[in-house]
Design a protein around this motif. Structure first.
Motif, mmCIF file in Angstrom:
data_model
loop_
_atom_site.group_PDB
_atom_site.id
_atom_site.type_symbol
_atom_site.label_atom_id
_atom_site.label_comp_id
_atom_site.label_asym_id
_atom_site.label_seq_id
_atom_site.Cartn_x
_atom_site.Cartn_y
_atom_site.Cartn_z
ATOM 1 N N ALA A 6 33.649 51.167 27.884
ATOM 2 C CA ALA A 6 34.257 52.500 27.901
ATOM 3 C C ALA A 6 34.370 53.112 29.297
ATOM 4 N N ASP A 7 33.474 52.814 30.180
ATOM 5 C CA ASP A 7 33.426 53.435 31.505
ATOM 6 C C ASP A 7 33.926 52.461 32.577
ATOM 7 N N LYS A 8 34.827 52.931 33.447
ATOM 8 C CA LYS A 8 35.415 52.065 34.484
ATOM 9 C C LYS A 8 34.378 51.459 35.430
ATOM 10 N N SER A 9 33.392 52.242 35.833
ATOM 11 C CA SER A 9 32.407 51.703 36.776
ATOM 12 C C SER A 9 31.531 50.646 36.105
ATOM 13 N N ARG A 10 31.127 50.880 34.849
ATOM 14 C CA ARG A 10 30.365 49.856 34.122
ATOM 15 C C ARG A 10 31.218 48.619 33.904
ATOM 16 N N LEU A 11 32.486 48.827 33.608
ATOM 17 C CA LEU A 11 33.415 47.713 33.403
ATOM 18 C C LEU A 11 33.485 46.839 34.653
ATOM 19 N N GLY A 12 33.641 47.450 35.796
ATOM 20 C CA GLY A 12 33.717 46.704 37.053
ATOM 21 C C GLY A 12 32.446 45.936 37.348
ATOM 22 N N ARG A 13 31.302 46.587 37.150
ATOM 23 C CA ARG A 13 30.019 45.916 37.407
ATOM 24 C C ARG A 13 29.823 44.733 36.459
ATOM 25 N N LEU A 14 30.136 44.936 35.175
ATOM 26 C CA LEU A 14 29.968 43.855 34.209
ATOM 27 C C LEU A 14 30.932 42.714 34.503
ATOM 28 N N HIS A 15 32.173 43.037 34.847
ATOM 29 C CA HIS A 15 33.156 41.998 35.159
ATOM 30 C C HIS A 15 32.687 41.143 36.338
ATOM 31 N N ARG A 16 32.225 41.782 37.391
ATOM 32 C CA ARG A 16 31.736 41.035 38.558
ATOM 33 C C ARG A 16 30.525 40.175 38.203
ATOM 34 N N PHE A 17 29.646 40.695 37.351
ATOM 35 C CA PHE A 17 28.472 39.938 36.940
ATOM 36 C C PHE A 17 28.862 38.711 36.108
ATOM 37 N N ILE A 18 29.694 38.905 35.111
ATOM 38 C CA ILE A 18 30.059 37.786 34.225
ATOM 39 C C ILE A 18 30.831 36.714 34.981
ATOM 40 N N LYS A 19 31.662 37.105 35.950
ATOM 41 C CA LYS A 19 32.412 36.116 36.738
ATOM 42 C C LYS A 19 31.497 35.137 37.470
ATOM 43 N N LYS A 20 30.257 35.524 37.710
ATOM 44 C CA LYS A 20 29.303 34.629 38.365
ATOM 45 C C LYS A 20 28.777 33.557 37.404
ATOM 46 N N HIS A 21 28.952 33.775 36.099
ATOM 47 C CA HIS A 21 28.357 32.891 35.099
ATOM 48 C C HIS A 21 29.369 32.218 34.170
ATOM 49 N N ALA A 22 30.588 32.730 34.148
ATOM 50 C CA ALA A 22 31.591 32.231 33.203
ATOM 51 C C ALA A 22 32.977 32.303 33.837
ATOM 52 N N GLN A 23 33.927 31.567 33.253
ATOM 53 C CA GLN A 23 35.297 31.552 33.773
ATOM 54 C C GLN A 23 36.165 32.565 33.031
ATOM 55 N N PRO A 24 36.930 33.378 33.761
ATOM 56 C CA PRO A 24 37.819 34.321 33.081
ATOM 57 C C PRO A 24 38.961 33.589 32.377
ATOM 58 N N VAL A 25 39.270 34.058 31.179
ATOM 59 C CA VAL A 25 40.388 33.524 30.398
ATOM 60 C C VAL A 25 41.478 34.588 30.313
ATOM 61 N N GLN A 26 41.078 35.831 30.055
ATOM 62 C CA GLN A 26 41.946 36.994 30.092
ATOM 63 C C GLN A 26 41.132 38.124 30.711
ATOM 64 N N TYR A 27 41.698 39.329 30.782
ATOM 65 C CA TYR A 27 41.022 40.414 31.486
ATOM 66 C C TYR A 27 39.574 40.620 31.032
ATOM 67 N N SER A 28 39.324 40.664 29.755
ATOM 68 C CA SER A 28 37.976 40.911 29.251
ATOM 69 C C SER A 28 37.481 39.777 28.368
ATOM 70 N N VAL A 29 37.939 38.583 28.638
ATOM 71 C CA VAL A 29 37.550 37.398 27.859
ATOM 72 C C VAL A 29 37.141 36.303 28.837
ATOM 73 N N PHE A 30 35.970 35.727 28.602
ATOM 74 C CA PHE A 30 35.427 34.699 29.479
ATOM 75 C C PHE A 30 34.996 33.479 28.690
ATOM 76 N N HIS A 31 35.104 32.323 29.324
ATOM 77 C CA HIS A 31 34.622 31.067 28.768
ATOM 78 C C HIS A 31 33.275 30.766 29.414
ATOM 79 N N PHE A 32 32.269 30.503 28.568
ATOM 80 C CA PHE A 32 30.928 30.179 29.043
ATOM 81 C C PHE A 32 30.500 28.863 28.422
ATOM 82 N N GLU A 33 29.960 27.972 29.234
ATOM 83 C CA GLU A 33 29.409 26.727 28.719
ATOM 84 C C GLU A 33 27.914 26.736 28.947
ATOM 85 N N GLY A 34 27.168 26.569 27.864
ATOM 86 C CA GLY A 34 25.720 26.557 27.981
ATOM 87 C C GLY A 34 25.076 26.422 26.613
#
Length: 111
Positions: A16-44
């Motif tokens: 819901a919040d832009k700043s949380r969205l940005g922080r979460l996006h940057r965090f997840i990109k370190k662990h998973a591959q982006p597929v779409q704006y808010s969708v990531f592929h994770f292998e584990g």
């Protein structure tokens, strides 16, 4: 299911919040591959996913945000419409889910 067996997962979120969205996006990109704006592929493993979700929980407000994880089966059946998000020269491949590349390539909807 084994806690250590590797598998493919989709992580999706609606924040819901832009700043949380940005922080979460940057965090997840370190662990998973982006597929779409808010969708990531994770292998584990399931254990690795649980650790990742525990970390993701520190970035969100559970009463305002939504994070979901879906296991990707080995044989993916997917139908798409429109353009793919990733550039033509970038391919998402997975030895755990060979059909995963279809998630990011545009295709035709067939009835």
């Amino acid at each position: 299911m084994s806690q250590t067996k590797l598998r493919a997962w989709l992580i999706c979120y609606d924040i819901a919040d832009k700043s949380r969205l940005g922080r979460l996006h940057r965090f997840i990109k370190k662990h998973a591959q982006p597929v779409q704006y808010s969708v990531f592929h994770f292998e584990g493993s399931t254990a690795q996913l649980r650790r990742l979700m525990r970390d993701i929980k520190t970035y969100i407000k559970p009463k305002e945000d939504d994070v979901r994880v879906y296991p990707i089966p080995e044989k993916v059946q997917l139908y798409t419409l429109g353009r793919g998000l990733l550039p033509d020269n970038l391919h998402l491949e997975s030895s755990l889910s060979p059909g995963l590349a279809r998630l990011v390539r545009p295709g035709e909807w067939r009835d």
